[in-house]
Design a protein around this motif. Structure first.
Motif, PDB file in Angstrom:
ATOM      1  N   THR A  64     -13.695 -43.385 -70.904  1.00 29.87           N
ATOM      2  CA  THR A  64     -13.337 -44.173 -69.734  1.00 29.87           C
ATOM      3  C   THR A  64     -12.759 -43.255 -68.670  1.00 29.87           C
ATOM      4  O   THR A  64     -12.049 -42.292 -68.974  1.00 29.87           O
ATOM      5  CB  THR A  64     -12.315 -45.281 -70.078  1.00 29.87           C
ATOM      6  OG1 THR A  64     -11.135 -44.692 -70.623  1.00 29.87           O
ATOM      7  CG2 THR A  64     -12.902 -46.260 -71.072  1.00 29.87           C
ATOM      8  N   ILE A  68     -12.487 -47.221 -66.399  1.00 29.56           N
ATOM      9  CA  ILE A  68     -13.863 -47.720 -66.282  1.00 29.56           C
ATOM     10  C   ILE A  68     -14.712 -47.084 -67.385  1.00 29.56           C
ATOM     11  O   ILE A  68     -14.760 -45.857 -67.521  1.00 29.56           O
ATOM     12  CB  ILE A  68     -14.459 -47.373 -64.906  1.00 29.56           C
ATOM     13  CG1 ILE A  68     -13.560 -47.919 -63.794  1.00 29.56           C
ATOM     14  CG2 ILE A  68     -15.878 -47.916 -64.773  1.00 29.56           C
ATOM     15  CD1 ILE A  68     -13.891 -47.366 -62.424  1.00 29.56           C
ATOM     16  N   GLN A  73     -20.313 -49.114 -67.165  1.00 29.61           N
ATOM     17  CA  GLN A  73     -20.359 -49.092 -65.705  1.00 29.61           C
ATOM     18  C   GLN A  73     -20.475 -47.640 -65.220  1.00 29.61           C
ATOM     19  O   GLN A  73     -19.548 -47.107 -64.607  1.00 29.61           O
ATOM     20  CB  GLN A  73     -19.098 -49.743 -65.124  1.00 29.61           C
ATOM     21  CG  GLN A  73     -18.888 -51.180 -65.557  1.00 29.61           C
ATOM     22  CD  GLN A  73     -17.647 -51.780 -64.923  1.00 29.61           C
ATOM     23  OE1 GLN A  73     -17.619 -52.084 -63.731  1.00 29.61           O
ATOM     24  NE2 GLN A  73     -16.607 -51.960 -65.729  1.00 29.61           N
ATOM     25  N   VAL A  75     -22.120 -46.046 -62.827  1.00 30.21           N
ATOM     26  CA  VAL A  75     -22.049 -45.735 -61.400  1.00 30.21           C
ATOM     27  C   VAL A  75     -20.597 -45.744 -60.920  1.00 30.21           C
ATOM     28  O   VAL A  75     -20.149 -44.828 -60.221  1.00 30.21           O
ATOM     29  CB  VAL A  75     -22.903 -46.723 -60.574  1.00 30.21           C
ATOM     30  CG1 VAL A  75     -22.724 -46.453 -59.082  1.00 30.21           C
ATOM     31  CG2 VAL A  75     -24.382 -46.588 -60.952  1.00 30.21           C
ATOM     32  N   ARG A  76     -19.856 -46.776 -61.309  1.00 28.60           N
ATOM     33  CA  ARG A  76     -18.443 -46.850 -60.915  1.00 28.60           C
ATOM     34  C   ARG A  76     -17.635 -45.717 -61.524  1.00 28.60           C
ATOM     35  O   ARG A  76     -16.765 -45.136 -60.869  1.00 28.60           O
ATOM     36  CB  ARG A  76     -17.860 -48.191 -61.340  1.00 28.60           C
ATOM     37  CG  ARG A  76     -18.263 -49.378 -60.495  1.00 28.60           C
ATOM     38  CD  ARG A  76     -17.439 -50.594 -60.890  1.00 28.60           C
ATOM     39  NE  ARG A  76     -16.015 -50.347 -60.649  1.00 28.60           N
ATOM     40  CZ  ARG A  76     -15.041 -50.935 -61.343  1.00 28.60           C
ATOM     41  NH1 ARG A  76     -15.329 -51.780 -62.327  1.00 28.60           N
ATOM     42  NH2 ARG A  76     -13.779 -50.683 -61.057  1.00 28.60           N
ATOM     43  N   ALA A  77     -17.905 -45.401 -62.790  1.00 24.87           N
ATOM     44  CA  ALA A  77     -17.142 -44.339 -63.461  1.00 24.87           C
ATOM     45  C   ALA A  77     -17.428 -42.984 -62.827  1.00 24.87           C
ATOM     46  O   ALA A  77     -16.506 -42.198 -62.557  1.00 24.87           O
ATOM     47  CB  ALA A  77     -17.484 -44.324 -64.948  1.00 24.87           C
ATOM     48  N   LYS A  78     -18.703 -42.689 -62.570  1.00 29.11           N
ATOM     49  CA  LYS A  78     -19.071 -41.388 -61.991  1.00 29.11           C
ATOM     50  C   LYS A  78     -18.541 -41.225 -60.572  1.00 29.11           C
ATOM     51  O   LYS A  78     -18.326 -40.095 -60.116  1.00 29.11           O
ATOM     52  CB  LYS A  78     -20.591 -41.225 -62.010  1.00 29.11           C
ATOM     53  CG  LYS A  78     -21.173 -41.069 -63.406  1.00 29.11           C
ATOM     54  CD  LYS A  78     -22.695 -40.959 -63.364  1.00 29.11           C
ATOM     55  CE  LYS A  78     -23.290 -40.920 -64.756  1.00 29.11           C
ATOM     56  NZ  LYS A  78     -24.772 -40.808 -64.719  1.00 29.11           N
ATOM     57  N   ALA A  79     -18.317 -42.346 -59.878  1.00 31.12           N
ATOM     58  CA  ALA A  79     -17.778 -42.261 -58.517  1.00 31.12           C
ATOM     59  C   ALA A  79     -16.371 -41.678 -58.509  1.00 31.12           C
ATOM     60  O   ALA A  79     -15.906 -41.183 -57.475  1.00 31.12           O
ATOM     61  CB  ALA A  79     -17.774 -43.645 -57.872  1.00 31.12           C
ATOM     62  N   GLN A  80     -15.690 -41.711 -59.667  1.00 26.57           N
ATOM     63  CA  GLN A  80     -14.328 -41.175 -59.756  1.00 26.57           C
ATOM     64  C   GLN A  80     -14.307 -39.701 -60.147  1.00 26.57           C
ATOM     65  O   GLN A  80     -13.234 -39.107 -60.269  1.00 26.57           O
ATOM     66  CB  GLN A  80     -13.526 -41.975 -60.797  1.00 26.57           C
ATOM     67  CG  GLN A  80     -13.595 -43.487 -60.645  1.00 26.57           C
ATOM     68  CD  GLN A  80     -13.142 -43.946 -59.280  1.00 26.57           C
ATOM     69  OE1 GLN A  80     -12.161 -43.444 -58.737  1.00 26.57           O
ATOM     70  NE2 GLN A  80     -13.860 -44.916 -58.713  1.00 26.57           N
ATOM     71  N   ARG A 107     -22.842 -39.106 -52.398  1.00 26.39           N
ATOM     72  CA  ARG A 107     -21.645 -39.679 -53.004  1.00 26.39           C
ATOM     73  C   ARG A 107     -21.220 -40.984 -52.329  1.00 26.39           C
ATOM     74  O   ARG A 107     -20.139 -41.493 -52.581  1.00 26.39           O
ATOM     75  CB  ARG A 107     -20.502 -38.663 -52.948  1.00 26.39           C
ATOM     76  CG  ARG A 107     -20.638 -37.513 -53.929  1.00 26.39           C
ATOM     77  CD  ARG A 107     -20.593 -38.023 -55.350  1.00 26.39           C
ATOM     78  NE  ARG A 107     -20.413 -36.977 -56.323  1.00 26.39           N
ATOM     79  CZ  ARG A 107     -20.142 -37.189 -57.611  1.00 26.39           C
ATOM     80  NH1 ARG A 107     -20.038 -38.420 -58.056  1.00 26.39           N
ATOM     81  NH2 ARG A 107     -19.995 -36.181 -58.446  1.00 26.39           N
ATOM     82  N   ARG A 108     -22.079 -41.517 -51.478  1.00 23.84           N
ATOM     83  CA  ARG A 108     -21.873 -42.816 -50.840  1.00 23.84           C
ATOM     84  C   ARG A 108     -20.632 -42.858 -49.961  1.00 23.84           C
ATOM     85  O   ARG A 108     -19.962 -43.895 -49.845  1.00 23.84           O
ATOM     86  CB  ARG A 108     -21.826 -43.927 -51.892  1.00 23.84           C
ATOM     87  CG  ARG A 108     -23.103 -44.009 -52.720  1.00 23.84           C
ATOM     88  CD  ARG A 108     -23.098 -45.184 -53.647  1.00 23.84           C
ATOM     89  NE  ARG A 108     -24.352 -45.251 -54.395  1.00 23.84           N
ATOM     90  CZ  ARG A 108     -24.668 -46.227 -55.255  1.00 23.84           C
ATOM     91  NH1 ARG A 108     -23.807 -47.222 -55.466  1.00 23.84           N
ATOM     92  NH2 ARG A 108     -25.820 -46.221 -55.887  1.00 23.84           N
ATOM     93  N   HIS A 154     -15.868 -36.406 -51.950  1.00 24.67           N
ATOM     94  CA  HIS A 154     -15.619 -37.849 -51.973  1.00 24.67           C
ATOM     95  C   HIS A 154     -14.221 -38.172 -52.499  1.00 24.67           C
ATOM     96  O   HIS A 154     -13.925 -39.323 -52.804  1.00 24.67           O
ATOM     97  CB  HIS A 154     -16.684 -38.548 -52.821  1.00 24.67           C
ATOM     98  CG  HIS A 154     -16.786 -38.034 -54.234  1.00 24.67           C
ATOM     99  ND1 HIS A 154     -17.050 -36.718 -54.511  1.00 24.67           N
ATOM    100  CD2 HIS A 154     -16.645 -38.659 -55.428  1.00 24.67           C
ATOM    101  CE1 HIS A 154     -17.070 -36.551 -55.826  1.00 24.67           C
ATOM    102  NE2 HIS A 154     -16.815 -37.718 -56.395  1.00 24.67           N
TER     103      HIS A 154
END
Length: 315
Positions: A64, A68, A73, A75-80, A107-108, A154
């Motif tokens: 996690t 997350i 999840q 996509v959400r985890a990799k965003a961190q 990285r949106r 990001h």
């Protein structure tokens, strides 16, 4: 106040066919921690990094990131996360600004914030003067800085760096280490390396993996103390045999070093008094007894050992 846990690895194992590369690995990383991840070649470091970054799924267990679940999840985890692999993923035909803008969009980062994110990453990585230069024309040190900049553009909670100073000259290494220490003030950092001096220079914590298993995690200042209490170095004018020394209650092992002996023992079974009594009764000529403070290299060799590690599957 309890520190915020940003990475939680719980019972992670990974097999390739019938070869088990990681075995029930569990650890956590808290906010502000710079964790040095050590192990011999093939011990499981790269496999662990791939699982942490979501590029490889574990055979068992879970990861996690900021609470997350990586598998549920991704996509959400990799965003961190921000990740710098051993070979930075650079496009040598782009300028630094063009490349970082591209990474920000990947990285949106919202379009209105791309420029600000790029300039902030450049400032933190010492790239302010090279924004319009082609990446392919810059030195290895600058390219490594660009690799770090793309990992933090990001503003992730966790930054993962795989061998970040490989191939750099001493001045570049010093600069990159200073940068990593700075990152540790605002992010959690996981640093995979086999360079022990690097861990001592920049990490707050260290963990060692051996043959796919985690054998130690400790604060960098606690690490030597962890083994200092489990060793005695004694000098004897008329030493007995190694077998006699090993038979003393509490002694786990002995190793001769010239005219001295290194005595290993369990932390709850200090044989100091017994050694003194046996030395006096046997007329061994005891003239010195100390508890040596081990270097990080000695601690690493003690814990990692010289056994042939489990071969790690190539990426």
């Amino acid at each position: 106040m309890t520190a915020e846990v940003l990475i939680e690895v719980d019972g992670v194992s990974r097999s390739f066919g019938n070869r088990e590369v990681l075995r029930d690995v569990s650890f956590s990383v808290v906010k502000g921690e710079v964790l040095g991840f050590l192990g011999p070649n093939g011990a499981g470091k790269t496999t662990t990094m791939r699982i942490l970054t979501g590029t490889l799924a574990p055979s068992a267990g879970r990861v996690t990131v900021a609470g997350i679940d990586m598998l549920e999840q991704p996509v959400r985890a990799k965003a961190q996360l921000g990740y710098l692999p051993e070979t930075p993923p650079l496009n040598r035909d782009l300028t630094v600004d063009e490349y970082l803008d591209f990474c920000a969009r990947l990285r949106r980062v919202p379009s209105r914030s791309v420029r600000a994110a790029r300039e902030q990453a450049k400032a933190r990585c010492g790239l302010g003067e090279v924004g319009r230069r082609l990446i392919g024309n810059l030195s290895k040190g600058f390219q490594q800085r660009i690799g770090i900049a793309q990992a933090i553009i990001h503003n992730p909670l966790v930054v993962i760096l795989d061998e970040p100073t490989v191939g750099l000259d001493p001045i570049q290494i010093k600069e990159i280490r200073a940068l990593i220490r700075d990152l540790g003030q605002a992010h959690s950092v996981i640093l995979s390396t086999h360079i022990l001096s690097e861990v001592q220079a920049i990490c707050s914590h260290v963990q060692i993996v051996r043959r796919g298993e985690l054998v130690l995690k400790a604060g960098i200042n606690e690490l030597s103390n962890h083994l200092t209490g489990a060793h005695l170095e004694i000098g004897l004018h008329r030493p007995p045999t190694a077998l006699e020394l090993s038979a003393i209650p509490g002694v786990d092992g002995v190793h001769q070093q010239n005219d001295r002996w290194l005595i290993h023992f369990a932390s709850d079974a200090d044989p100091t008094d017994a050694l003194v009594r046996h030395a006096a009764a046997g007329d061994w000529g005891l003239y010195e007894m100390t508890r040596p403070r081990l270097s990080l290299e000695e601690v690493f060799l003690e814990l990692a050992g010289d056994d042939r590690p489990v071969a790690e599957q190539a990426a």
